[in-house]
Design a protein around this motif. Structure first.
Motif, PDB file in Angstrom:
ATOM      1  N   ILE A   1       0.854  -1.238   0.013  1.00  0.00           N
ATOM      2  CA  ILE A   1      -0.092  -0.172  -0.106  1.00  0.00           C
ATOM      3  C   ILE A   1       1.031   1.148   0.124  1.00  0.00           C
ATOM      4  O   ILE A   1       0.581   2.144  -0.630  1.00  0.00           O
ATOM      5  N   ALA A   2       1.947   1.155   0.785  1.00  0.00           N
ATOM      6  CA  ALA A   2       2.794   2.483   0.697  1.00  0.00           C
ATOM      7  C   ALA A   2       3.534   2.650  -0.603  1.00  0.00           C
ATOM      8  O   ALA A   2       3.512   3.672  -1.052  1.00  0.00           O
ATOM      9  N   LYS A   3       3.856   1.618  -1.282  1.00  0.00           N
ATOM     10  CA  LYS A   3       4.437   1.691  -2.445  1.00  0.00           C
ATOM     11  C   LYS A   3       3.437   2.345  -3.436  1.00  0.00           C
ATOM     12  O   LYS A   3       3.618   3.088  -4.161  1.00  0.00           O
ATOM     13  N   LEU A   4       2.113   1.842  -3.359  1.00  0.00           N
ATOM     14  CA  LEU A   4       0.968   2.373  -4.339  1.00  0.00           C
ATOM     15  C   LEU A   4       0.815   3.968  -4.010  1.00  0.00           C
ATOM     16  O   LEU A   4       0.727   4.571  -5.129  1.00  0.00           O
ATOM     17  N   GLU A   5       0.921   4.376  -2.681  1.00  0.00           N
ATOM     18  CA  GLU A   5       0.707   5.624  -2.323  1.00  0.00           C
ATOM     19  C   GLU A   5       1.939   6.465  -3.069  1.00  0.00           C
ATOM     20  O   GLU A   5       1.666   7.604  -3.423  1.00  0.00           O
ATOM     21  N   GLY A   6       3.079   5.890  -3.050  1.00  0.00           N
ATOM     22  CA  GLY A   6       4.225   6.401  -3.565  1.00  0.00           C
ATOM     23  C   GLY A   6       4.009   6.708  -5.121  1.00  0.00           C
ATOM     24  O   GLY A   6       4.556   7.749  -5.523  1.00  0.00           O
ATOM     25  N   GLU A   7       3.584   5.716  -5.760  1.00  0.00           N
ATOM     26  CA  GLU A   7       3.378   5.731  -7.349  1.00  0.00           C
ATOM     27  C   GLU A   7       2.276   7.086  -7.614  1.00  0.00           C
ATOM     28  O   GLU A   7       2.392   7.862  -8.291  1.00  0.00           O
ATOM     29  N   LEU A   8       1.314   7.098  -6.861  1.00  0.00           N
ATOM     30  CA  LEU A   8       0.131   7.807  -6.966  1.00  0.00           C
ATOM     31  C   LEU A   8       0.401   9.340  -6.318  1.00  0.00           C
ATOM     32  O   LEU A   8      -0.137  10.372  -6.728  1.00  0.00           O
ATOM     33  N   LYS A   9       1.285   9.369  -5.501  1.00  0.00           N
ATOM     34  CA  LYS A   9       1.913  10.527  -4.874  1.00  0.00           C
ATOM     35  C   LYS A   9       0.861  11.401  -3.958  1.00  0.00           C
ATOM     36  O   LYS A   9       0.794  12.428  -3.845  1.00  0.00           O
ATOM     37  N   VAL A  10       0.013  10.644  -3.549  1.00  0.00           N
ATOM     38  CA  VAL A  10      -1.000  10.932  -2.557  1.00  0.00           C
ATOM     39  C   VAL A  10      -1.265   9.934  -1.483  1.00  0.00           C
ATOM     40  O   VAL A  10      -1.158   8.761  -1.748  1.00  0.00           O
ATOM     41  N   PRO A  11      -1.547  10.227  -0.317  1.00  0.00           N
ATOM     42  CA  PRO A  11      -2.164   9.386   0.701  1.00  0.00           C
ATOM     43  C   PRO A  11      -3.390   8.498   0.295  1.00  0.00           C
ATOM     44  O   PRO A  11      -4.305   9.385   0.172  1.00  0.00           O
ATOM     45  N   LEU A  12      -3.519   7.223   0.685  1.00  0.00           N
ATOM     46  CA  LEU A  12      -4.881   6.724   0.428  1.00  0.00           C
ATOM     47  C   LEU A  12      -5.697   6.512   1.517  1.00  0.00           C
ATOM     48  O   LEU A  12      -6.958   6.303   1.496  1.00  0.00           O
ATOM     49  N   PHE A  13      -5.026   6.509   2.830  1.00  0.00           N
ATOM     50  CA  PHE A  13      -5.617   5.819   3.982  1.00  0.00           C
ATOM     51  C   PHE A  13      -5.056   6.819   5.067  1.00  0.00           C
ATOM     52  O   PHE A  13      -3.945   7.578   4.992  1.00  0.00           O
ATOM     53  N   GLU A  14      -6.094   7.057   6.260  1.00  0.00           N
ATOM     54  CA  GLU A  14      -5.284   7.865   7.355  1.00  0.00           C
ATOM     55  C   GLU A  14      -5.994   7.059   8.560  1.00  0.00           C
ATOM     56  O   GLU A  14      -6.837   6.426   8.610  1.00  0.00           O
ATOM     57  N   LYS A  15      -5.181   7.228   9.676  1.00  0.00           N
ATOM     58  CA  LYS A  15      -5.502   6.273  10.906  1.00  0.00           C
ATOM     59  C   LYS A  15      -6.908   6.879  11.287  1.00  0.00           C
ATOM     60  O   LYS A  15      -7.075   7.800  11.371  1.00  0.00           O
ATOM     61  N   SER A  16      -7.722   5.747  11.887  1.00  0.00           N
ATOM     62  CA  SER A  16      -8.966   6.050  12.723  1.00  0.00           C
ATOM     63  C   SER A  16      -9.006   5.196  13.859  1.00  0.00           C
ATOM     64  O   SER A  16      -9.690   4.129  13.770  1.00  0.00           O
ATOM     65  N   GLY A  17      -8.347   5.624  15.008  1.00  0.00           N
ATOM     66  CA  GLY A  17      -8.354   4.797  16.082  1.00  0.00           C
ATOM     67  C   GLY A  17      -7.393   3.623  15.819  1.00  0.00           C
ATOM     68  O   GLY A  17      -6.127   3.654  15.215  1.00  0.00           O
ATOM     69  N   ARG A  18      -7.662   2.307  15.881  1.00  0.00           N
ATOM     70  CA  ARG A  18      -6.989   1.017  15.454  1.00  0.00           C
ATOM     71  C   ARG A  18      -7.439   0.948  14.152  1.00  0.00           C
ATOM     72  O   ARG A  18      -6.470  -0.095  13.493  1.00  0.00           O
ATOM     73  N   ASN A  19      -8.099   1.161  13.531  1.00  0.00           N
ATOM     74  CA  ASN A  19      -8.504   1.096  12.039  1.00  0.00           C
ATOM     75  C   ASN A  19      -8.009   2.257  11.035  1.00  0.00           C
ATOM     76  O   ASN A  19      -7.217   3.396  11.565  1.00  0.00           O
TER      77      ASN A  19
END
Length: 302
Positions: A36-54
């Protein structure tokens, strides 16, 4: 970016939890997080953000998910279609024929084949001979059918096999003076109005003048894909008579079929396909079915 990354992204988006997603995907959590981190790096945007444990999708993630899901659906459809193409029991056979062959021959062949192969679909077009040859070369169709008086269309890339001879008969409406005759001479028809079975194209049917020995009175010369049924309808309505290929499809409830005393040069139906080219198994099965039909029936009339 690859298919696996899209599947990983979709699963994390659905579960909103990397641990749950990794178990569903049968992959370690570190490997999933790295992907997922590699995908975000390719897209140059964050796809997820933390929400508690999720985790939850960012606005970038929500937008990308729409396209990722669409891409995965299309890829799945493509895989399914490819599976059908290489299946020998299901799939679609793409064929084309001239209008005359379609009107008087193909319906029986397709119907008989579907009786034994109910899961097969047909994509069936009606075109000129030139269009059929071009579409075979471009891979748009698997098999083509056309008819010709003399030799098959010659093209170094195309295999053309004669599969059937068509003989001609006269059709008249039931109330016509000739309706009760079993045979008629063409000379008896000089004063009749004809509905010409021709199209004014490169692959037009027999010359009426050559066939009859005189220039007939042509009242109507229909054109189009359903020329066979159009002619039969016009003859039934009393608009004229016509010389057509003999066929079991002719409606003898409204028309009388009469043999012609003189010999009219029959037309030959050819099956054509691209030489030395891949053909899907189900299309090959249909082609082989035609060849078996040739062995049983070729050079007989309808």
């Amino acid at each position: 970016m690859n298919l696996q990354q899209l599947e990983y992204f979709k699963t994390v988006a659905e579960t909103e939890n990397f641990t749950k997603a990794s178990k569903l995907l049968l992959v370690t959590q570190p490997a999933l997080s790295k992907s997922i981190a590699k995908l975000e790096g390719e897209l140059k945007v964050p796809l997820f953000e933390k929400s508690g444990r999720n985790v939850k999708l960012t606005r970038f993630g929500k937008l990308f998910l729409v396209h990722a899901e669409r891409a995965l659906v299309e890829i799945e459809k493509g895989i399914k279609e490819l599976d059908e193409m290489v299946s020998d029991t299901t799939g679609t056979v793409s064929i084309s024929s001239t209008s005359r062959v379609g009107a008087y021959f193909m319906n029986f062949i397709i119907s008989d084949f579907l009786n034994d192969n109910p899961n097969v679909k047909f994509q069936f077009n009606q075109q000129s001979v030139t269009e059929i040859i071009e579409d075979l070369k471009k891979g748009k169709i698997d098999i083509g059918f056309y008819d010709n008086h003399t030799e098959p269309i010659w093209d170094i890339n195309i295999e053309s096999i004669p599969i059937k001879k068509q003989e001609y008969i006269l059709i008249v409406p039931k109330n016509h003076k000739l309706a009760g005759r079993g045979e008629v001479s063409l000379k008896e028809l000089e004063n009749e109005s004809f509905i010409a079975f021709c199209e004014g194209s490169k692959d037009r049917i027999l010359s009426c003048t050559d066939a009859l020995g005189y220039t007939p009175k042509i009242s109507i010369q229909p054109k189009g894909a359903n020329i066979g049924s159009v002619i039969e309808g016009l003859v039934s309505a009393g608009a004229g008579i016509s010389v057509v290929p003999d066929s079991p499809t002719i409606n003898t409830n409204t028309l009388s079929k009469i043999n012609i005393k003189e010999t009219i040069k029959e037309r030959i139906i050819y099956m054509s396909y691209l030489k030395n080219s891949y053909i899907p198994p189900i299309a090959k099965l249909f082609r082989d079915y035609i060849l078996e039909y040739v062995d049983r029936n070729y050079i007989t009339s309808s």
